[in-house]
Motif scaffolding. Sequence first.
Motif, PDB file in Angstrom:
ATOM      1  N   GLU A 477       0.789  -1.434   0.271  1.00 17.32           N
ATOM      2  CA  GLU A 477      -0.054  -0.028  -0.318  1.00 17.32           C
ATOM      3  C   GLU A 477       0.991   1.282   0.088  1.00 17.32           C
ATOM      4  OE1 GLU A 477      -2.458  -3.225   1.455  1.00 17.32           O
ATOM      5  OE2 GLU A 477      -0.462  -2.158   2.166  1.00 17.32           O
ATOM      6  N   ALA A 478       1.906   1.114   0.603  1.00 16.82           N
ATOM      7  CA  ALA A 478       3.006   2.449   0.967  1.00 16.82           C
ATOM      8  C   ALA A 478       3.866   2.714  -0.498  1.00 16.82           C
ATOM      9  CB  ALA A 478       3.703   2.566   1.808  1.00 16.82           C
ATOM     10  N   ASN A 479       3.526   2.171  -1.478  1.00 15.79           N
ATOM     11  CA  ASN A 479       3.549   2.584  -3.122  1.00 15.79           C
ATOM     12  C   ASN A 479       2.737   3.295  -3.676  1.00 15.79           C
ATOM     13  OD1 ASN A 479       5.807   0.565  -2.559  1.00 15.79           O
ATOM     14  ND2 ASN A 479       5.220  -1.100  -3.766  1.00 15.79           N
ATOM     15  N   GLY A 480       1.950   3.760  -3.213  1.00 10.34           N
ATOM     16  CA  GLY A 480       0.352   4.545  -3.486  1.00 10.34           C
ATOM     17  C   GLY A 480      -0.502   3.714  -5.063  1.00 10.34           C
ATOM     18  N   GLU A 481      -0.137   2.355  -5.147  1.00  6.20           N
ATOM     19  CA  GLU A 481      -0.765   1.626  -5.888  1.00  6.20           C
ATOM     20  C   GLU A 481      -2.098   0.894  -5.335  1.00  6.20           C
ATOM     21  OE1 GLU A 481       1.247   0.302  -9.358  1.00  6.20           O
ATOM     22  OE2 GLU A 481       3.059   1.973  -8.395  1.00  6.20           O
ATOM     23  N   ASP A 482      -2.711   1.128  -5.059  1.00  4.08           N
ATOM     24  CA  ASP A 482      -4.100  -0.147  -3.934  1.00  4.08           C
ATOM     25  C   ASP A 482      -2.575  -1.475  -4.186  1.00  4.08           C
ATOM     26  OD1 ASP A 482      -5.028   2.150  -3.832  1.00  4.08           O
ATOM     27  OD2 ASP A 482      -5.719   2.164  -6.010  1.00  4.08           O
ATOM     28  N   ASN A 483      -1.565  -1.516  -3.823  1.00  2.00           N
ATOM     29  CA  ASN A 483      -1.414  -2.951  -3.659  1.00  2.00           C
ATOM     30  C   ASN A 483      -1.526  -3.638  -4.834  1.00  2.00           C
ATOM     31  OD1 ASN A 483      -0.131  -4.592  -2.201  1.00  2.00           O
ATOM     32  ND2 ASN A 483      -2.087  -6.043  -1.312  1.00  2.00           N
ATOM     33  N   ARG A 484      -2.194  -3.010  -6.238  1.00  2.00           N
ATOM     34  CA  ARG A 484      -1.704  -3.860  -7.068  1.00  2.00           C
ATOM     35  C   ARG A 484      -0.670  -3.958  -7.815  1.00  2.00           C
ATOM     36  NH1 ARG A 484      -5.344   0.438  -8.293  1.00  2.00           N
ATOM     37  NH2 ARG A 484      -4.056   1.493  -9.423  1.00  2.00           N
ATOM     38  N   ASP A 485       0.492  -3.088  -7.736  1.00  2.00           N
ATOM     39  CA  ASP A 485       1.790  -3.899  -7.971  1.00  2.00           C
ATOM     40  C   ASP A 485       2.873  -4.336  -7.393  1.00  2.00           C
ATOM     41  OD1 ASP A 485       2.146  -1.846  -5.938  1.00  2.00           O
ATOM     42  OD2 ASP A 485       4.111  -1.770  -6.080  1.00  2.00           O
ATOM     43  N   GLY A 486       3.264  -5.839  -7.752  1.00  2.00           N
ATOM     44  CA  GLY A 486       4.380  -6.442  -7.189  1.00  2.00           C
ATOM     45  C   GLY A 486       3.765  -8.425  -7.573  1.00  2.00           C
ATOM     46  N   HIS A 487       4.838  -8.972  -7.286  1.00  2.00           N
ATOM     47  CA  HIS A 487       4.345 -10.118  -7.610  1.00  2.00           C
ATOM     48  C   HIS A 487       3.022 -10.604  -6.282  1.00  2.00           C
ATOM     49  CE1 HIS A 487       6.739 -10.767 -10.378  1.00  2.00           C
ATOM     50  NE2 HIS A 487       8.156 -11.019 -10.027  1.00  2.00           N
ATOM     51  N   ASN A 538      16.169  -8.847   7.847  1.00  2.00           N
ATOM     52  CA  ASN A 538      16.033  -7.921   7.483  1.00  2.00           C
ATOM     53  C   ASN A 538      14.261  -8.456   6.798  1.00  2.00           C
ATOM     54  OD1 ASN A 538      15.808  -4.656   7.326  1.00  2.00           O
ATOM     55  ND2 ASN A 538      15.554  -5.455   5.222  1.00  2.00           N
ATOM     56  N   GLY A 539      13.481  -7.053   7.307  1.00  2.00           N
ATOM     57  CA  GLY A 539      12.107  -7.289   6.524  1.00  2.00           C
ATOM     58  C   GLY A 539      11.536  -5.783   6.190  1.00  2.00           C
ATOM     59  N   GLN A 540      10.738  -5.996   4.857  1.00  2.00           N
ATOM     60  CA  GLN A 540      10.021  -4.589   4.610  1.00  2.00           C
ATOM     61  C   GLN A 540       8.846  -4.705   4.446  1.00  2.00           C
ATOM     62  OE1 GLN A 540      13.080  -4.583   0.882  1.00  2.00           O
ATOM     63  NE2 GLN A 540      11.470  -5.213   0.242  1.00  2.00           N
ATOM     64  N   LEU A 541       7.951  -4.851   6.125  1.00  2.24           N
ATOM     65  CA  LEU A 541       6.535  -5.002   6.290  1.00  2.24           C
ATOM     66  C   LEU A 541       5.568  -5.444   5.841  1.00  2.24           C
ATOM     67  CD1 LEU A 541       6.694  -1.678   7.463  1.00  2.24           C
ATOM     68  CD2 LEU A 541       6.809  -3.023   8.696  1.00  2.24           C
ATOM     69  N   GLY A 542       6.412  -6.739   4.299  1.00  2.00           N
ATOM     70  CA  GLY A 542       5.544  -7.883   3.620  1.00  2.00           C
ATOM     71  C   GLY A 542       5.782  -6.825   2.430  1.00  2.00           C
ATOM     72  N   ASN A 543       6.447  -5.202   1.874  1.00  2.00           N
ATOM     73  CA  ASN A 543       6.431  -4.749   0.885  1.00  2.00           C
ATOM     74  C   ASN A 543       7.094  -5.523  -0.263  1.00  2.00           C
ATOM     75  OD1 ASN A 543       6.928  -3.559  -1.905  1.00  2.00           O
ATOM     76  ND2 ASN A 543       6.528  -1.341  -0.339  1.00  2.00           N
ATOM     77  N   ASN A 544       6.514  -6.546  -0.933  1.00  2.00           N
ATOM     78  CA  ASN A 544       7.227  -6.992  -2.322  1.00  2.00           C
ATOM     79  C   ASN A 544       8.007  -6.607  -3.775  1.00  2.00           C
ATOM     80  OD1 ASN A 544       5.402  -6.829  -3.691  1.00  2.00           O
ATOM     81  ND2 ASN A 544       5.242  -9.394  -3.737  1.00  2.00           N
ATOM     82  N   ASN A 545       7.678  -5.146  -3.133  1.00  2.00           N
ATOM     83  CA  ASN A 545       8.599  -4.341  -4.638  1.00  2.00           C
ATOM     84  C   ASN A 545       8.354  -2.892  -4.032  1.00  2.00           C
ATOM     85  OD1 ASN A 545       8.310  -3.415  -7.238  1.00  2.00           O
ATOM     86  ND2 ASN A 545       5.952  -2.609  -7.197  1.00  2.00           N
ATOM     87  N   ALA A 546       9.678  -2.817  -3.319  1.00  2.00           N
ATOM     88  CA  ALA A 546       9.702  -1.676  -2.704  1.00  2.00           C
ATOM     89  C   ALA A 546      10.696  -1.449  -3.561  1.00  2.00           C
ATOM     90  CB  ALA A 546      10.308  -2.471  -1.120  1.00  2.00           C
ATOM     91  N   TYR A 547      10.331  -0.691  -4.486  1.00  2.00           N
ATOM     92  CA  TYR A 547      11.211  -0.329  -6.446  1.00  2.00           C
ATOM     93  C   TYR A 547      11.579   1.306  -5.505  1.00  2.00           C
ATOM     94  CZ  TYR A 547       6.627   1.859  -8.202  1.00  2.00           C
ATOM     95  OH  TYR A 547       5.771   2.805  -8.512  1.00  2.00           O
ATOM     96  N   CYS A 548      10.307   2.376  -5.029  1.00  2.00           N
ATOM     97  CA  CYS A 548      10.038   3.774  -4.055  1.00  2.00           C
ATOM     98  C   CYS A 548      10.010   4.079  -3.171  1.00  2.00           C
ATOM     99  CB  CYS A 548       8.934   4.341  -5.611  1.00  2.00           C
ATOM    100  SG  CYS A 548       7.292   2.789  -4.793  1.00  2.00           S
TER     101      CYS A 548
END
Length: 724
Positions: A477-487, A538-548
Amino acid sequence: MKPPAHDLDFSVSAGHPDPLGATWDGEGTNFALFSANATHVELCLFSPQTGREVARIEMPEYTNEVWHAYLTGIRPGALYGYRVHGPFEPEAGHRFNPNKLLIDPYAKALSGRFSWSDALMGYRVGSGREDLSFDRRDSAFAVPKSVVVDPSFVWGDDRAPDTPWQDTIIYEANVKGVTQQRSDVPQTERGRFLGLVAPAMLDHLVKLGITAVELLPVHAFVDERFLVERDLVNYWGYNSIGYFAPDPRYLAGPGVAEFQHMVRRFHSAGIEVILDVVYNHTAEGNQLGPTLSFRGIDNVSYYRLSSENRRFYTDYTGCGNTLDTLHPRVIQMILDSLRYWVETMHVDGFRFDLGAVLGRTRHGFDQEAPLMSAMRQDPVLSRVKMIAEPWDTGHGGYQLGGFPPGFGEWNDRYRDTVRRFWRGDGGVTPEFAARLLGSAELFDKRGRRPSASINFITAHDGFTLADTVSYTAKRNEANGEDNRDGHSANFSFNCGVEGKTDKPDVLARRCRQMRNLVATMVLSQGTPMLLAGDEVANGQLGNNNAYCQDNEIGWVDWPLEGEEDRCNQQRFVANLLRFRREHKVLLQTRFLHGGEREDGEVDVRWLAPEGGEPDNGHWGDSNWRCIGLLLRVAADAPDYEADDDALFIIFNAGTSETAFTIPDARENHLWHEVFSSATADGTPDIVHIVMGGMEIPVEGQSVLIFREESKRWPPFNNGPRDDA
């Protein structure tokens, strides 16, 4: 509009058409720019103090489609750009607009940050004719300036480590993300090249056992406009605009010496430097993107355009455009760029993002495509490591195993199979077995070696190791794409609770599963790749597309000084990598196919828990989740020795304890247990010393390793040691 008067002291002559770019010779600088379709080209000089354009010189000569000029008195540090004149006919593919200042494709450095503005567009934003309209605003204020550079550097006794492929351990890292939160790296060096080789960082990598650092893109890149409007950035850097210039955000000062210093320090520590490079598309996007460099220099030469309407771009990348890797000048630019980073910057290899583009011809993918063939025969490039991401987004773009000799390939089938096995999926064990032996069905051809399979559990794109065992679904959700991005197909498992938890049993299971995943990768034939931060969970809070996510989500969360990391993971990984280095059977240069050796033993055997080799019933059983692997040096290995050690490894993905019958050892040898993933550092709580036919208990969700050793007492234990 003409630039104001200037007090620069230079004279102009014709110069030479090569080399391309800006080349300083001690007295002046030669400028050379390829454009087959321009009508004339202007070289613009800028004040380093004010950034304003102070001179505009029409390039006086045009040779073999190269515009060139020599300016006496122009020295390193001078700022410049180009204005290229020619037809503005988008439907014919031409998008020349001299109002747009253009970055030199061969610029060795850039000065200033990119700033988004409608003036960057070659067309009038908001016009009903869209990109068919023409914009007359000057874009110079928003474009970084190319810099004349003296790339000479005192390398001293610098030597490339030249690590053999079979000994290579890759550590994938983002320059900023891996250093930004390390308290033992000087504040001024965090997030920069110099921070990567701060003493504490180098010490960490050496103790861990890393032989090669693979850096996410460091070529100059652009933050996409839609990200900037969300107060985000392109953190990973897969949006290149300059293939010779390091991105300024990773440099503390001007020039390129900081990058060269970084490489020299890595080499002194025995660590190679591999660059992730993006020669598949540029930051100029589709027909509605900005005019920053290639589009305004010669759009029809640099890009693949639609055969139906040359106004539009062929997009095999999902990023709006695709470089035309069949055009001779594009091939030249890519080869020149690669050689520059090897010869001038001393890097040791490259990982090619969306590498299938490199092999695209007019009729699809071909491993003998001109660019790849040129790279393979090049006397400079053929000596360094080449790794392909073996796919792109176009039709027929998935080419895993399809690259020619000389290339390693990211093996995503390895990642998915190993995750599924430890998740407990049914029917995965046969493919799991194939992945453990280097995916021979994919790579065992044309003299390729097991090391061609780049084995990874995690990479920058996807869940981290800790998130793989903590989340079943992405949280982007933090990517601003309503969780549509990422695998969405992550083959992950949360061990009983989604996300963060304080439950001791869940945390213990997660730690063990992380150990199982890393152990599998390190014990497999092929080249292991570790994602930076996985060694400290290390974790990313479940973000699997942290490109931004250039923030705490994307940065590695290092443990505080003096504290142990979560699960004691760092010590476990270091011990395991040391174990790999010390055992030749894990570093095979030949694929294992059960060949008989001179001593009558076979080089690989699969074992079932009840003893003996699995039959069709085992291989077809969807519930079979515990398998044994007996490894010896390959029968056809060039350095084969009959007394080389052997390893017997048990992988139990089941949740319950399994009794396993041990295979026979050679005469006068016993099996000594040297490793168990059931413990935090891999050292077994109880060391089993067993002979063939004995039955031992194997805990659920664990990996055990036995080493074949001669009968003696006390036993020689060469397993992982708790001294990392």
